[in-house]
Design a protein around this motif. Structure first.
Motif, PDB file in Angstrom:
ATOM      1  N   VAL A 175      37.524 -16.180 -20.673  1.00  0.00           N
ATOM      2  CA  VAL A 175      38.314 -14.950 -20.855  1.00  0.00           C
ATOM      3  C   VAL A 175      39.794 -15.324 -20.679  1.00  0.00           C
ATOM      4  O   VAL A 175      40.109 -16.325 -20.037  1.00  0.00           O
ATOM      5  N   PRO A 176      40.695 -14.518 -21.268  1.00  0.00           N
ATOM      6  CA  PRO A 176      42.122 -14.831 -21.098  1.00  0.00           C
ATOM      7  C   PRO A 176      42.523 -14.742 -19.625  1.00  0.00           C
ATOM      8  O   PRO A 176      41.920 -13.979 -18.870  1.00  0.00           O
ATOM      9  N   MET A 177      43.547 -15.491 -19.253  1.00  0.00           N
ATOM     10  CA  MET A 177      44.046 -15.427 -17.873  1.00  0.00           C
ATOM     11  C   MET A 177      44.443 -13.982 -17.556  1.00  0.00           C
ATOM     12  O   MET A 177      45.279 -13.389 -18.242  1.00  0.00           O
ATOM     13  N   PRO A 178      43.830 -13.383 -16.535  1.00  0.00           N
ATOM     14  CA  PRO A 178      44.190 -11.987 -16.220  1.00  0.00           C
ATOM     15  C   PRO A 178      45.554 -11.900 -15.553  1.00  0.00           C
ATOM     16  O   PRO A 178      46.048 -12.884 -14.994  1.00  0.00           O
ATOM     17  N   LYS A 179      46.157 -10.707 -15.629  1.00  0.00           N
ATOM     18  CA  LYS A 179      47.369 -10.468 -14.836  1.00  0.00           C
ATOM     19  C   LYS A 179      46.892 -10.289 -13.399  1.00  0.00           C
ATOM     20  O   LYS A 179      45.862  -9.645 -13.166  1.00  0.00           O
ATOM     21  N   VAL A 180      47.627 -10.854 -12.463  1.00  0.00           N
ATOM     22  CA  VAL A 180      47.227 -10.733 -11.051  1.00  0.00           C
ATOM     23  C   VAL A 180      48.343 -10.023 -10.289  1.00  0.00           C
ATOM     24  O   VAL A 180      49.510 -10.389 -10.410  1.00  0.00           O
ATOM     25  N   TYR A 181      47.962  -8.998  -9.555  1.00  0.00           N
ATOM     26  CA  TYR A 181      48.926  -8.251  -8.739  1.00  0.00           C
ATOM     27  C   TYR A 181      48.480  -8.278  -7.286  1.00  0.00           C
ATOM     28  O   TYR A 181      47.278  -8.288  -6.987  1.00  0.00           O
TER      29      TYR A 181
ATOM     30  N   LEU B  36      48.661  -6.137  -3.782  1.00  0.00           N
ATOM     31  CA  LEU B  36      48.844  -4.750  -3.353  1.00  0.00           C
ATOM     32  C   LEU B  36      49.326  -4.729  -1.904  1.00  0.00           C
ATOM     33  O   LEU B  36      48.704  -5.360  -1.039  1.00  0.00           O
ATOM     34  N   ASP B  37      50.413  -4.024  -1.666  1.00  0.00           N
ATOM     35  CA  ASP B  37      50.959  -3.925  -0.299  1.00  0.00           C
ATOM     36  C   ASP B  37      50.111  -2.938   0.501  1.00  0.00           C
ATOM     37  O   ASP B  37      50.453  -1.765   0.633  1.00  0.00           O
ATOM     38  N   ASP B  38      48.974  -3.436   0.990  1.00  0.00           N
ATOM     39  CA  ASP B  38      48.055  -2.618   1.793  1.00  0.00           C
ATOM     40  C   ASP B  38      47.363  -3.540   2.788  1.00  0.00           C
ATOM     41  O   ASP B  38      46.804  -4.566   2.392  1.00  0.00           O
ATOM     42  N   TYR B  39      47.417  -3.193   4.066  1.00  0.00           N
ATOM     43  CA  TYR B  39      46.842  -4.096   5.077  1.00  0.00           C
ATOM     44  C   TYR B  39      45.311  -4.068   5.101  1.00  0.00           C
ATOM     45  O   TYR B  39      44.686  -4.953   5.680  1.00  0.00           O
ATOM     46  N   ILE B  40      44.719  -3.076   4.481  1.00  0.00           N
ATOM     47  CA  ILE B  40      43.248  -3.034   4.447  1.00  0.00           C
ATOM     48  C   ILE B  40      42.763  -3.956   3.326  1.00  0.00           C
ATOM     49  O   ILE B  40      43.219  -3.837   2.191  1.00  0.00           O
ATOM     50  N   PRO B  41      41.837  -4.897   3.643  1.00  0.00           N
ATOM     51  CA  PRO B  41      41.364  -5.811   2.595  1.00  0.00           C
ATOM     52  C   PRO B  41      40.684  -5.055   1.466  1.00  0.00           C
ATOM     53  O   PRO B  41      39.784  -4.241   1.732  1.00  0.00           O
ATOM     54  N   ASN B  42      41.125  -5.320   0.257  1.00  0.00           N
ATOM     55  CA  ASN B  42      40.590  -4.580  -0.885  1.00  0.00           C
ATOM     56  C   ASN B  42      40.897  -5.357  -2.161  1.00  0.00           C
ATOM     57  O   ASN B  42      41.858  -6.112  -2.204  1.00  0.00           O
ATOM     58  N   ALA B  43      40.058  -5.194  -3.164  1.00  0.00           N
ATOM     59  CA  ALA B  43      40.320  -5.814  -4.470  1.00  0.00           C
ATOM     60  C   ALA B  43      39.722  -4.922  -5.546  1.00  0.00           C
ATOM     61  O   ALA B  43      38.695  -4.280  -5.318  1.00  0.00           O
ATOM     62  N   TYR B  44      40.394  -4.855  -6.682  1.00  0.00           N
ATOM     63  CA  TYR B  44      39.819  -4.114  -7.811  1.00  0.00           C
ATOM     64  C   TYR B  44      40.402  -4.657  -9.112  1.00  0.00           C
ATOM     65  O   TYR B  44      41.342  -5.469  -9.088  1.00  0.00           O
ATOM     66  N   SER B  45      39.805  -4.240 -10.204  1.00  0.00           N
ATOM     67  CA  SER B  45      40.273  -4.717 -11.504  1.00  0.00           C
ATOM     68  C   SER B  45      40.294  -3.568 -12.492  1.00  0.00           C
ATOM     69  O   SER B  45      39.549  -2.592 -12.345  1.00  0.00           O
ATOM     70  N   PHE B  46      41.162  -3.678 -13.478  1.00  0.00           N
ATOM     71  CA  PHE B  46      41.189  -2.732 -14.602  1.00  0.00           C
ATOM     72  C   PHE B  46      41.777  -3.477 -15.795  1.00  0.00           C
ATOM     73  O   PHE B  46      42.618  -4.361 -15.624  1.00  0.00           O
ATOM     74  N   GLY B  47      41.312  -3.102 -16.985  1.00  0.00           N
ATOM     75  CA  GLY B  47      41.782  -3.821 -18.178  1.00  0.00           C
ATOM     76  C   GLY B  47      41.581  -5.316 -17.985  1.00  0.00           C
ATOM     77  O   GLY B  47      40.489  -5.772 -17.673  1.00  0.00           O
ATOM     78  N   ASN B  48      42.672  -6.071 -18.145  1.00  0.00           N
ATOM     79  CA  ASN B  48      42.590  -7.511 -17.891  1.00  0.00           C
ATOM     80  C   ASN B  48      43.446  -7.855 -16.662  1.00  0.00           C
ATOM     81  O   ASN B  48      44.217  -8.811 -16.668  1.00  0.00           O
ATOM     82  N   THR B  49      43.309  -7.025 -15.636  1.00  0.00           N
ATOM     83  CA  THR B  49      44.151  -7.156 -14.446  1.00  0.00           C
ATOM     84  C   THR B  49      43.307  -7.193 -13.181  1.00  0.00           C
ATOM     85  O   THR B  49      42.335  -6.448 -13.059  1.00  0.00           O
ATOM     86  N   ILE B  50      43.710  -8.076 -12.280  1.00  0.00           N
ATOM     87  CA  ILE B  50      43.051  -8.148 -10.977  1.00  0.00           C
ATOM     88  C   ILE B  50      44.077  -7.781  -9.903  1.00  0.00           C
ATOM     89  O   ILE B  50      45.214  -8.247  -9.952  1.00  0.00           O
ATOM     90  N   VAL B  51      43.678  -6.931  -8.978  1.00  0.00           N
ATOM     91  CA  VAL B  51      44.558  -6.545  -7.873  1.00  0.00           C
ATOM     92  C   VAL B  51      43.925  -6.977  -6.553  1.00  0.00           C
ATOM     93  O   VAL B  51      42.752  -6.688  -6.295  1.00  0.00           O
ATOM     94  N   LEU B  52      44.713  -7.684  -5.758  1.00  0.00           N
ATOM     95  CA  LEU B  52      44.230  -8.139  -4.441  1.00  0.00           C
ATOM     96  C   LEU B  52      45.177  -7.591  -3.379  1.00  0.00           C
ATOM     97  O   LEU B  52      46.392  -7.753  -3.493  1.00  0.00           O
ATOM     98  N   SER B  53      44.632  -6.935  -2.372  1.00  0.00           N
ATOM     99  CA  SER B  53      45.511  -6.400  -1.322  1.00  0.00           C
ATOM    100  C   SER B  53      45.937  -7.520  -0.378  1.00  0.00           C
ATOM    101  O   SER B  53      45.206  -8.502  -0.183  1.00  0.00           O
ATOM    102  N   LEU B  54      47.122  -7.358   0.220  1.00  0.00           N
ATOM    103  CA  LEU B  54      47.609  -8.389   1.154  1.00  0.00           C
ATOM    104  C   LEU B  54      46.717  -8.469   2.395  1.00  0.00           C
ATOM    105  O   LEU B  54      46.679  -9.492   3.065  1.00  0.00           O
ATOM    106  N   GLY B  55      46.009  -7.392   2.686  1.00  0.00           N
ATOM    107  CA  GLY B  55      45.077  -7.406   3.822  1.00  0.00           C
ATOM    108  C   GLY B  55      44.004  -8.472   3.675  1.00  0.00           C
ATOM    109  O   GLY B  55      43.523  -9.030   4.668  1.00  0.00           O
ATOM    110  N   LEU B  56      43.636  -8.771   2.427  1.00  0.00           N
ATOM    111  CA  LEU B  56      42.616  -9.820   2.186  1.00  0.00           C
ATOM    112  C   LEU B  56      43.071 -11.164   2.746  1.00  0.00           C
ATOM    113  O   LEU B  56      42.273 -11.944   3.254  1.00  0.00           O
TER     114      LEU B  56
END
Lengths: 121, 259
Positions: free
Chosen positions: B72-78, B80-100
């Protein structure tokens, strides 16, 4: 930070903070600024079973209590949260004493005056 | 199954309201379509920070390697300024919280990213919004049928709505398991996904005040809002996922031995 309870049987700041939070604060007052990872490494020496999650939760709890503040820092190894103290230990202790004496003066005015005057003599 | 239920719901609306029903169903679908387009263009919150390779080469390169392996194409990675560990994706984007980054090590964070990449590879990031908009459509039409429909129509609408919720829950859970399976095949160290889930489970348990005696200071103030989901829960529990991952890892090891 306004302490809401005082445990008569505990020593030092453990009288107003839960034990692990008190240990973290003791360390933070020494180092002033640290990441949760650095505090984890320190706490692990005394509590080998402690986990990173515990430290992260407790440090954010201390942020909620107003004793620490969290900021995002771009450093070596990437972006991360850095925690720093919001008050010195002395300021914190003064606040504790002030809060307790205020409560005593409100609830037991005569007895508190009498005792303080005896100490003064 | 979800499409069948949606089609039956539309038929019920048309049957109950005639031309008005066609207009209602069409209007609701047009509204949701517009909402989808709007949402895909206005997805980013202020707390999202784009990940530059120079900031965390190990993470960027790790995800790039996974993407290449997953074809798959390289996803955009963001981040997230949130201390609670969390991750989610949408479209071709991955979001990782700083809490992780506070509770997991590098391999475990890559494993979490691999799970999200699994969603992208399996096209869940396209399917999930559709399913959610389908749910909105079901809510709107069911409400209309309950207000203005006859007694049999009200009954049928209720049955269809419950059926949709159950099917949605089942579908979403299966996709979560599938994303885990995909991640296991992509990861160099499949065990890191299990370790990550165990640590996140521990975090959740602590957060939910289960281990109140171990850490007496955990109070509801730190709690995230608990979504009461009833039969509509869309995420399997950490225990279920860890168990499945253990089985899957055993299968992978057996397959390697056979080869």
């Amino acid at each position: 930070m306004e302490p809401h309870e005082f445990k008569l049987t505990e020593e030092g700041i453990k009288a107003v903070l839960p034990p692990l939070e008190a240990e973290i604060m003791e360390h933070m007052w020494k180092v002033k600024v640290a990441t949760a990872g650095q505090v984890y490494e320190y706490m692990k020496q005394k509590h080998p079973e402690i986990r990173r999650s515990t430290i992260s939760i407790l440090m954010n709890r201390l942020c909620e209590k107003g004793l620490l503040q969290r900021s995002v820092e771009k450093g070596r190894g990437g972006m991360r949260y850095v925690y720093s103290i919001t008050t010195t230990r002395e300021e914190f202790e003064q606040k504790v004493v002030q809060r307790i004496l205020d409560a005593l003066m409100t609830n037991f005015r005569e007895a508190t005056y009498a005792y303080l005057s005896r100490i003064k003599k | 199954m979800l499409y069948v239920i949606l089609a039956l719901e539309v038929l019920l609306v048309v049957e109950a309201f005639g031309d008005l029903g066609i207009a209602m169903a069409g209007g609701a679908m047009a509204f949701l379509g517009a909402l989808y387009i709007w949402a895909t263009r206005h997805k980013f919150g202020e707390n999202l920070i784009p990940l530059e390779r120079e900031e965390m080469p190990w993470l960027y390169d790790g995800i790039a390697e996974l993407a290449e392996k997953a074809n798959v194409p390289m996803p955009k990675v963001y981040l997230l300024d949130d201390y609670i560990p969390n991750a989610y994706s949408f479209g071709n984007t991955i979001v990782l919280s700083l809490g992780l980054f506070e509770v997991l090590d590098k391999d475990e964070i890559i494993a979490v990213a691999a799970h999200e990449l699994g969603h992208i590879k399996n096209r869940d990031t396209k399917w999930f919004p559709m399913v959610t908009y389908g749910r909105c459509l079901m809510m709107i039409t069911t409400l209309a049928l309950l207000i203005a429909g006859s007694v049999p129509v009200k009954g049928a609408a209720t049955v269809l709505y419950i059926a949709y919720e159950l099917a949605r829950s089942d579908f979403m859970k299966k996709r979560e398991f599938l994303a885990d399976e995909t991640a296991l095949r992509l990861l160099k160290i499949p065990m890191s996904l299990k370790r990550a889930l165990e640590e996140l489970k521990y975090y959740e348990d602590l957060r939910m005040n289960v281990k109140v005696n171990a850490v007496p200071s955990i109070e509801p103030g730190i709690e995230r809002e608990k979504r009461f989901a009833f039969f509509t829960e869309t995420h399997p529990s950490y225990e279920e996922r860890i168990l499945r991952i253990t089985f899957e890892m055993n299968n992978l090891m057996r397959m390697k031995q056979v080869r």
